[in-house]
Enzyme design. Sequence first.
Site, PDB file in Angstrom:
ATOM      1  N   CYS A  12      -5.723  25.370   5.047  1.00  0.00           N
ATOM      2  CA  CYS A  12      -4.569  26.205   4.519  1.00  0.00           C
ATOM      3  C   CYS A  12      -3.163  25.671   4.882  1.00  0.00           C
ATOM      4  O   CYS A  12      -2.954  24.523   5.707  1.00  0.00           O
ATOM      5  CB  CYS A  12      -4.476  27.496   6.024  1.00  0.00           C
ATOM      6  SG  CYS A  12      -3.535  28.427   5.454  1.00  0.00           S
ATOM      7  N   PRO A  13      -2.544  25.376   4.143  1.00  0.00           N
ATOM      8  CA  PRO A  13      -3.020  26.197   2.472  1.00  0.00           C
ATOM      9  C   PRO A  13      -3.355  26.052   1.544  1.00  0.00           C
ATOM     10  O   PRO A  13      -3.786  26.753   0.252  1.00  0.00           O
ATOM     11  CB  PRO A  13      -1.519  27.176   1.932  1.00  0.00           C
ATOM     12  CG  PRO A  13      -1.014  25.934   2.088  1.00  0.00           C
ATOM     13  CD  PRO A  13      -1.222  24.696   3.372  1.00  0.00           C
TER      14      PRO A  13
END
Length: 74
Positions: A12-13
């Site tokens: 993430c992201p």
Amino acid sequence: MSQVLDLRGLTCPLPVLRTKKAMQAVPKGGSLTVEATDPATQADIPALCEAAGYTLLSSSEANGLYTFNIQHPG
């Protein structure tokens, strides 16, 4: 035919950002299969689909691999 986006090893992201970018190139009515290993994608990819108006056709997990089949509206 569905395109496959391999996001294994990314965290993430990045999986969401790359999925969003890849979906921009998918023709209306087309689909994209996303493969990721980040557990956060279980929440992030469905949230992206809802926010962007994409249809999440399916999602699954097997041995730490999360697979999502996303359809572009149209």
